[in-house]
Scaffold this motif. Sequence first.
Motif, PDB file in Angstrom:
ATOM      1  N   LYS A 108       0.811  -1.222   0.000  1.00 47.38           N
ATOM      2  CA  LYS A 108       0.000   0.000   0.000  1.00 47.38           C
ATOM      3  C   LYS A 108       0.840   1.266   0.000  1.00 47.38           C
ATOM      4  O   LYS A 108       0.344   2.349  -0.303  1.00 47.38           O
ATOM      5  CB  LYS A 108      -0.905   0.021   1.242  1.00 47.38           C
ATOM      6  CG  LYS A 108      -2.120  -0.864   1.100  1.00 47.38           C
ATOM      7  CD  LYS A 108      -3.012  -0.685   2.309  1.00 47.38           C
ATOM      8  CE  LYS A 108      -4.275  -1.493   2.184  1.00 47.38           C
ATOM      9  NZ  LYS A 108      -5.035  -1.467   3.454  1.00 47.38           N
ATOM     10  N   ARG A 109       2.096   1.163   0.412  1.00 48.81           N
ATOM     11  CA  ARG A 109       2.952   2.349   0.487  1.00 48.81           C
ATOM     12  C   ARG A 109       3.769   2.569  -0.783  1.00 48.81           C
ATOM     13  O   ARG A 109       4.493   3.562  -0.887  1.00 48.81           O
ATOM     14  CB  ARG A 109       3.884   2.233   1.703  1.00 48.81           C
ATOM     15  CG  ARG A 109       3.127   2.232   3.032  1.00 48.81           C
ATOM     16  CD  ARG A 109       4.044   2.180   4.226  1.00 48.81           C
ATOM     17  NE  ARG A 109       3.304   1.879   5.442  1.00 48.81           N
ATOM     18  CZ  ARG A 109       2.697   2.795   6.216  1.00 48.81           C
ATOM     19  NH1 ARG A 109       2.774   4.073   5.900  1.00 48.81           N
ATOM     20  NH2 ARG A 109       2.043   2.435   7.301  1.00 48.81           N
ATOM     21  N   ILE A 184      11.204  13.539   3.386  1.00 45.58           N
ATOM     22  CA  ILE A 184      10.538  13.199   4.648  1.00 45.58           C
ATOM     23  C   ILE A 184       9.343  12.270   4.457  1.00 45.58           C
ATOM     24  O   ILE A 184       9.270  11.208   5.088  1.00 45.58           O
ATOM     25  CB  ILE A 184      10.160  14.484   5.423  1.00 45.58           C
ATOM     26  CG1 ILE A 184      11.445  15.133   5.960  1.00 45.58           C
ATOM     27  CG2 ILE A 184       9.205  14.170   6.574  1.00 45.58           C
ATOM     28  CD1 ILE A 184      11.247  16.463   6.644  1.00 45.58           C
ATOM     29  N   ALA A 185       8.421  12.648   3.558  1.00 42.51           N
ATOM     30  CA  ALA A 185       7.225  11.804   3.412  1.00 42.51           C
ATOM     31  C   ALA A 185       7.572  10.406   2.892  1.00 42.51           C
ATOM     32  O   ALA A 185       7.214   9.408   3.526  1.00 42.51           O
ATOM     33  CB  ALA A 185       6.188  12.504   2.538  1.00 42.51           C
ATOM     34  N   HIS A 189       7.322   6.585   4.972  1.00 42.86           N
ATOM     35  CA  HIS A 189       6.664   5.351   4.529  1.00 42.86           C
ATOM     36  C   HIS A 189       7.661   4.188   4.495  1.00 42.86           C
ATOM     37  O   HIS A 189       7.325   3.059   4.843  1.00 42.86           O
ATOM     38  CB  HIS A 189       6.014   5.552   3.163  1.00 42.86           C
ATOM     39  CG  HIS A 189       4.807   6.444   3.217  1.00 42.86           C
ATOM     40  ND1 HIS A 189       3.631   6.045   3.814  1.00 42.86           N
ATOM     41  CD2 HIS A 189       4.589   7.709   2.779  1.00 42.86           C
ATOM     42  CE1 HIS A 189       2.744   7.030   3.728  1.00 42.86           C
ATOM     43  NE2 HIS A 189       3.305   8.055   3.100  1.00 42.86           N
TER      44      HIS A 189
ATOM     45  N   TYR B 166      -5.940   9.189  13.218  1.00 43.85           N
ATOM     46  CA  TYR B 166      -4.544   8.798  13.036  1.00 43.85           C
ATOM     47  C   TYR B 166      -3.992   9.394  11.744  1.00 43.85           C
ATOM     48  O   TYR B 166      -2.883   9.930  11.721  1.00 43.85           O
ATOM     49  CB  TYR B 166      -4.402   7.265  13.022  1.00 43.85           C
ATOM     50  CG  TYR B 166      -3.067   6.816  12.489  1.00 43.85           C
ATOM     51  CD1 TYR B 166      -1.900   7.018  13.240  1.00 43.85           C
ATOM     52  CD2 TYR B 166      -2.946   6.238  11.225  1.00 43.85           C
ATOM     53  CE1 TYR B 166      -0.658   6.639  12.747  1.00 43.85           C
ATOM     54  CE2 TYR B 166      -1.716   5.858  10.727  1.00 43.85           C
ATOM     55  CZ  TYR B 166      -0.572   6.061  11.489  1.00 43.85           C
ATOM     56  OH  TYR B 166       0.652   5.701  10.982  1.00 43.85           O
ATOM     57  N   PHE B 170      -0.868  11.881  11.325  1.00 50.89           N
ATOM     58  CA  PHE B 170       0.255  11.527  10.445  1.00 50.89           C
ATOM     59  C   PHE B 170       0.649  12.749   9.609  1.00 50.89           C
ATOM     60  O   PHE B 170       1.804  13.150   9.549  1.00 50.89           O
ATOM     61  CB  PHE B 170      -0.197  10.358   9.540  1.00 50.89           C
ATOM     62  CG  PHE B 170       0.890   9.745   8.693  1.00 50.89           C
ATOM     63  CD1 PHE B 170       1.537   8.596   9.122  1.00 50.89           C
ATOM     64  CD2 PHE B 170       1.243  10.284   7.466  1.00 50.89           C
ATOM     65  CE1 PHE B 170       2.530   7.997   8.328  1.00 50.89           C
ATOM     66  CE2 PHE B 170       2.227   9.702   6.678  1.00 50.89           C
ATOM     67  CZ  PHE B 170       2.879   8.552   7.108  1.00 50.89           C
ATOM     68  N   LEU B 174       4.157  15.031   9.864  1.00 51.29           N
ATOM     69  CA  LEU B 174       5.009  15.272   8.679  1.00 51.29           C
ATOM     70  C   LEU B 174       5.272  16.765   8.509  1.00 51.29           C
ATOM     71  O   LEU B 174       6.378  17.189   8.183  1.00 51.29           O
ATOM     72  CB  LEU B 174       4.363  14.721   7.407  1.00 51.29           C
ATOM     73  CG  LEU B 174       4.391  13.212   7.156  1.00 51.29           C
ATOM     74  CD1 LEU B 174       4.027  12.923   5.707  1.00 51.29           C
ATOM     75  CD2 LEU B 174       5.734  12.588   7.465  1.00 51.29           C
ATOM     76  N   ASP B 227      -7.750  -0.802   8.575  1.00 49.58           N
ATOM     77  CA  ASP B 227      -6.543  -0.115   8.163  1.00 49.58           C
ATOM     78  C   ASP B 227      -6.771   1.383   8.223  1.00 49.58           C
ATOM     79  O   ASP B 227      -7.887   1.859   8.151  1.00 49.58           O
ATOM     80  CB  ASP B 227      -6.176  -0.530   6.743  1.00 49.58           C
ATOM     81  CG  ASP B 227      -4.694  -0.385   6.494  1.00 49.58           C
ATOM     82  OD1 ASP B 227      -3.983   0.109   7.391  1.00 49.58           O
ATOM     83  OD2 ASP B 227      -4.253  -0.750   5.407  1.00 49.58           O
ATOM     84  N   SER B 230      -3.283   6.418   6.063  1.00 54.94           N
ATOM     85  CA  SER B 230      -2.068   7.235   6.020  1.00 54.94           C
ATOM     86  C   SER B 230      -1.097   6.798   4.936  1.00 54.94           C
ATOM     87  O   SER B 230      -0.241   7.557   4.525  1.00 54.94           O
ATOM     88  CB  SER B 230      -1.353   7.171   7.373  1.00 54.94           C
ATOM     89  OG  SER B 230      -0.862   5.862   7.570  1.00 54.94           O
ATOM     90  N   HIS B 231      -1.233   5.555   4.458  1.00 59.93           N
ATOM     91  CA  HIS B 231      -0.255   5.074   3.470  1.00 59.93           C
ATOM     92  C   HIS B 231      -0.337   5.828   2.153  1.00 59.93           C
ATOM     93  O   HIS B 231       0.541   5.709   1.309  1.00 59.93           O
ATOM     94  CB  HIS B 231      -0.403   3.558   3.248  1.00 59.93           C
ATOM     95  CG  HIS B 231      -1.827   3.132   3.131  1.00 59.93           C
ATOM     96  ND1 HIS B 231      -2.573   3.365   2.025  1.00 59.93           N
ATOM     97  CD2 HIS B 231      -2.647   2.545   4.033  1.00 59.93           C
ATOM     98  CE1 HIS B 231      -3.795   2.908   2.226  1.00 59.93           C
ATOM     99  NE2 HIS B 231      -3.877   2.410   3.443  1.00 59.93           N
ATOM    100  N   ASP B 232      -1.414   6.589   1.976  1.00 54.97           N
ATOM    101  CA  ASP B 232      -1.524   7.384   0.754  1.00 54.97           C
ATOM    102  C   ASP B 232      -0.956   8.786   0.931  1.00 54.97           C
ATOM    103  O   ASP B 232      -0.839   9.535  -0.038  1.00 54.97           O
ATOM    104  CB  ASP B 232      -3.005   7.526   0.344  1.00 54.97           C
ATOM    105  CG  ASP B 232      -3.556   6.203  -0.156  1.00 54.97           C
ATOM    106  OD1 ASP B 232      -2.765   5.422  -0.724  1.00 54.97           O
ATOM    107  OD2 ASP B 232      -4.752   5.957   0.035  1.00 54.97           O
ATOM    108  N   VAL B 233      -0.643   9.154   2.168  1.00 57.07           N
ATOM    109  CA  VAL B 233      -0.224  10.529   2.425  1.00 57.07           C
ATOM    110  C   VAL B 233       1.121  10.788   1.766  1.00 57.07           C
ATOM    111  O   VAL B 233       2.100  10.106   2.021  1.00 57.07           O
ATOM    112  CB  VAL B 233      -0.133  10.816   3.943  1.00 57.07           C
ATOM    113  CG1 VAL B 233       0.423  12.214   4.181  1.00 57.07           C
ATOM    114  CG2 VAL B 233      -1.499  10.670   4.598  1.00 57.07           C
ATOM    115  N   ILE B 234       1.134  11.795   0.903  1.00 61.63           N
ATOM    116  CA  ILE B 234       2.406  12.155   0.277  1.00 61.63           C
ATOM    117  C   ILE B 234       2.921  13.346   1.088  1.00 61.63           C
ATOM    118  O   ILE B 234       2.995  13.252   2.296  1.00 61.63           O
ATOM    119  CB  ILE B 234       2.191  12.404  -1.233  1.00 61.63           C
ATOM    120  CG1 ILE B 234       1.579  11.112  -1.841  1.00 61.63           C
ATOM    121  CG2 ILE B 234       3.510  12.714  -1.887  1.00 61.63           C
ATOM    122  CD1 ILE B 234       1.144  11.232  -3.261  1.00 61.63           C
ATOM    123  N   ALA B 235       3.224  14.477   0.496  1.00 61.66           N
ATOM    124  CA  ALA B 235       3.682  15.595   1.329  1.00 61.66           C
ATOM    125  C   ALA B 235       2.492  16.475   1.694  1.00 61.66           C
ATOM    126  O   ALA B 235       1.618  16.704   0.873  1.00 61.66           O
ATOM    127  CB  ALA B 235       4.729  16.384   0.579  1.00 61.66           C
TER     128      ALA B 235
END
Lengths: 241, 241
Positions: A108-109, A184-185, A189, B166, B170, B174, B227, B230-235
């Motif tokens: 997923k990451r 950082i981001a 991950h 969460y 996250f 960041l 789940d 957060s696994h989609d969070v980029i910057a």
Amino acid sequence: MVAQQHIVRAYDEELKFLSARIGAMGGHAERMVERAVQALVSSDAALAQRIIHDDKMLDDAQREIDEKAIVIIARRQPLAHDLREIIGAIRISSDLERIGDLGKNIAKRVVAVSEARQPLRVFRGMEALSALALAQLKEVLDIFASRSVDRIASLRDRDDQIDQMYTSMFRELLTYMMEDPRNIAPCTHLLFCAKNIERIGDHATNIAETVYYTATGRQLPTERPKDDLSHDVIAPMAVSQ
Amino acid sequence: MVAQQHIVRAYDEELKFLSARIGAMGGHAERMVERAVQALVSSDAALAQRIIHDDKMLDDAQREIDEKAIVIIARRQPLAHDLREIIGAIRISSDLERIGDLGKNIAKRVVAVSEARQPLRVFRGMEALSALALAQLKEVLDIFASRSVDRIASLRDRDDQIDQMYTSMFRELLTYMMEDPRNIAPCTHLLFCAKNIERIGDHATNIAETVYYTATGRQLPTERPKDDLSHDVIAPMAVSQ
């Protein structure tokens, strides 16, 4: 007498079914993690999607093993050793299901990590870490299949190597993050990916402990701390000046 | 007849013992997490040490429940419902033991986090997140004690709130990391703390699923994805410009 033999044989087949199903789950979990790391280092979003989708097989297998185990216990009323074997199957399938989850979490990451180019060194480190964890998983599945409890001590010791490699990877990723905020981001991950791989080693150790208990009826002596040392890591020296 | 009654009563006592032990483990796990977050937000290293030390109680309790459960099954040869109850105890104690581990893991990061001053906002966020997770844990222990399976649906739904909180935590962490490289190491540890708390919610959901299965003999319908997002969070937007 013939009927009695028939029952014994059917019961034996049921126990073998549980073992075979666990073996298959183990192989599946192994491939999921292997391919998740492959998707990560090659930024292969399509492969990542397939892995995420594949996880359902492990969830289903775990439920099947759980239900089958309860039916066997209720029908056969097994005594000590067989009972431990069946309860062991429930426990091991839960560890394997969780390993699949960790593989899925890495998958997923993949997209978020590929947002920035990562140094080749990081990916090589991730591959090395997962090679160690997967070797542990392969070994414990082998120990399970062959009931070779004498190999458990060295397996447990090797988990320390994974913890150490994870901790140095943790430091390295922090360094990249400090060098360039654009890292950082994606590096965050990657940190979670590395942690997931480290946890796979812990689950391999759990499985080994279950196999030992199933075979001997005793708990493994002197619990070793299943943990990495990264929680002490403050700022890497190179950038804290 | 009297002897028979005696056996039934002894068996009943054994099942009650398992339930009571699970209740006690649940209370202990709850306090561990609560105090770990307290140690984190007040940078209390001494409290953190006590929590790390306390975790052994949960490990021991889990082993005791496991062994007791196997003895009960072998001696009493229980049928369907009681068997599910006993297997359920094994599963639930494993979730509670893991919650204790997560609390311990938070405690282990207290020193590293206190290396840099964190904005009060972050700690308030961490407290809010853990309040949600602990409410879920309390509720599921209550559902277990009272076997009120009708409350399970709303418990599962509330896990989404934890995941959402969460994910926003996250993003926020960041952002702090990007604002000042000195925040990177401590905020990384805070990210892992937040992830640990989010996992506590997942374990509460697992326990609810086990209680449902124990009570009804059926698996809960339509599995919800356990789940975070957060696994989609980029910057974060604020700093990606």
